[in-house]
Design a protein around this motif. Structure first.
Motif, PDB file in Angstrom:
ATOM      1  N   ASP A  89       0.860  -1.173   0.000  1.00  0.00           N
ATOM      2  CA  ASP A  89       0.000   0.000   0.000  1.00  0.00           C
ATOM      3  C   ASP A  89       0.901   1.230   0.000  1.00  0.00           C
ATOM      4  O   ASP A  89       1.451   1.617   1.034  1.00  0.00           O
ATOM      5  N   ALA A  91       0.300   4.233  -0.079  1.00  0.00           N
ATOM      6  CA  ALA A  91      -0.178   5.345   0.737  1.00  0.00           C
ATOM      7  C   ALA A  91       0.320   5.228   2.177  1.00  0.00           C
ATOM      8  O   ALA A  91       0.436   6.225   2.887  1.00  0.00           O
ATOM      9  N   LYS A  92       0.617   4.001   2.599  1.00  0.00           N
ATOM     10  CA  LYS A  92       1.008   3.760   3.987  1.00  0.00           C
ATOM     11  C   LYS A  92       2.449   3.271   4.135  1.00  0.00           C
ATOM     12  O   LYS A  92       3.074   3.516   5.155  1.00  0.00           O
ATOM     13  N   GLU A  93       2.938   2.565   3.137  1.00  0.00           N
ATOM     14  CA  GLU A  93       4.265   1.958   3.247  1.00  0.00           C
ATOM     15  C   GLU A  93       5.292   2.793   2.492  1.00  0.00           C
ATOM     16  O   GLU A  93       5.622   2.520   1.342  1.00  0.00           O
ATOM     17  N   LYS A  94       5.784   3.838   3.131  1.00  0.00           N
ATOM     18  CA  LYS A  94       6.764   4.726   2.526  1.00  0.00           C
ATOM     19  C   LYS A  94       8.080   3.976   2.324  1.00  0.00           C
ATOM     20  O   LYS A  94       8.487   3.165   3.140  1.00  0.00           O
ATOM     21  N   ARG A 115       0.662   7.846  -6.487  1.00  0.00           N
ATOM     22  CA  ARG A 115      -0.340   8.420  -5.596  1.00  0.00           C
ATOM     23  C   ARG A 115       0.088   9.821  -5.192  1.00  0.00           C
ATOM     24  O   ARG A 115       1.274  10.082  -4.977  1.00  0.00           O
ATOM     25  N   TRP A 124      -4.830   9.051  -7.382  1.00  0.00           N
ATOM     26  CA  TRP A 124      -3.921   7.935  -7.601  1.00  0.00           C
ATOM     27  C   TRP A 124      -4.077   7.408  -9.021  1.00  0.00           C
ATOM     28  O   TRP A 124      -5.001   7.802  -9.747  1.00  0.00           O
TER      29      TRP A 124
END
Length: 227
Positions: A89, A91-94, A115, A124
């Motif tokens: 993901d 959006a969450k897993e930089k 995104r 996105w």
């Protein structure tokens, strides 16, 4: 108990709140597997559509297994850290950058998820690049852009304007893709630029930022796979 009393009213309201909350919690738990499955299939549809495979939700899993030949995840230094790109993901897993290696009609494509932020909320998309490092297709979606303005990024006419654009410049450097207000390049596909949507400047700026930043981590990989 006196049904006209405040105590009865309070008790009745409390019982109803508990019952409704319990029913909603049960429904959410019971429906979650179906919701998760639908989200998974929708993601597959996005990825497939980016390189021209349009299927309905029920057919997405079969088509995905047919056309996606491998998955890779990179870190910020371009090193491979996993082969399970689908579950990432962004959006969450930089710091994790997934890519999907696809094949259709004997041709290879590299699908990159991106995104960013539009005018009001998240935007996105998925960018499909062919072996010549040109855009084969692109898919956008959004959470809250204005219908008829920024929301037009989901329309075919805008998405198709990117097809054929070079993501690398003449010197072999990644230039990304840009949305330009008042663009006069017409059919120039070498500059990586497309015309902006009228009245949606800020959403267009968000798309540009998303594409330039989002494609950068894949520069080394794309260069190494250029036909």
């Amino acid at each position: 108990m006196n049904r006209e009393s405040n105590g009865y009213t309070f008790l009745f309201a409390t019982v109803m709140v508990v019952l409704v909350a319990s029913a909603l919690a049960f429904a959410a738990t019971a429906l979650k597997p179906d919701q998760d499955a639908n989200i998974k299939k929708e993601k597959m549809q996005y990825i497939l559509k980016s390189f021209g495979v349009a299927v309905d939700r029920d057919a997405s899993e079969v088509a995905y297994k047919k056309h996606i030949i491998s998955e890779v995840v990179f870190d910020e230094n371009g090193n491979e850290i996993s082969k399970d790109a689908f579950t990432v993901d962004i959006a969450k897993e930089k710091g994790k950058f997934p890519i999907f290696n696809a094949e259709k009609d004997g041709k290879k494509f590299y699908v990159i998820p991106v995104r960013g932020m539009g005018l009001w909320d998240a935007i996105w998309g998925y960018v499909s690049v062919d072996e010549n490092l040109k855009v084969d297709g692109i898919v956008f979606d959004h959470k809250a852009e204005t219908p008829g303005l920024g929301g037009e990024i989901t329309q075919d006419y805008f998405q198709k304007s990117f097809i054929g654009e070079n993501v690398f410049d003449a010197n072999g450097n990644l230039q990304g893709l840009k949305v330009v207000k008042g663009y006069t390049g017409k059919d120039d596909k070498a500059d990586g630029e497309v015309d902006a949507i009228s009245g949606a400047t800020l959403t267009g700026n968000g798309v540009t930022e998303m594409l330039v930043r989002g494609l950068k981590p894949y520069e080394k990989y794309l260069k190494s796979n250029k036909k």
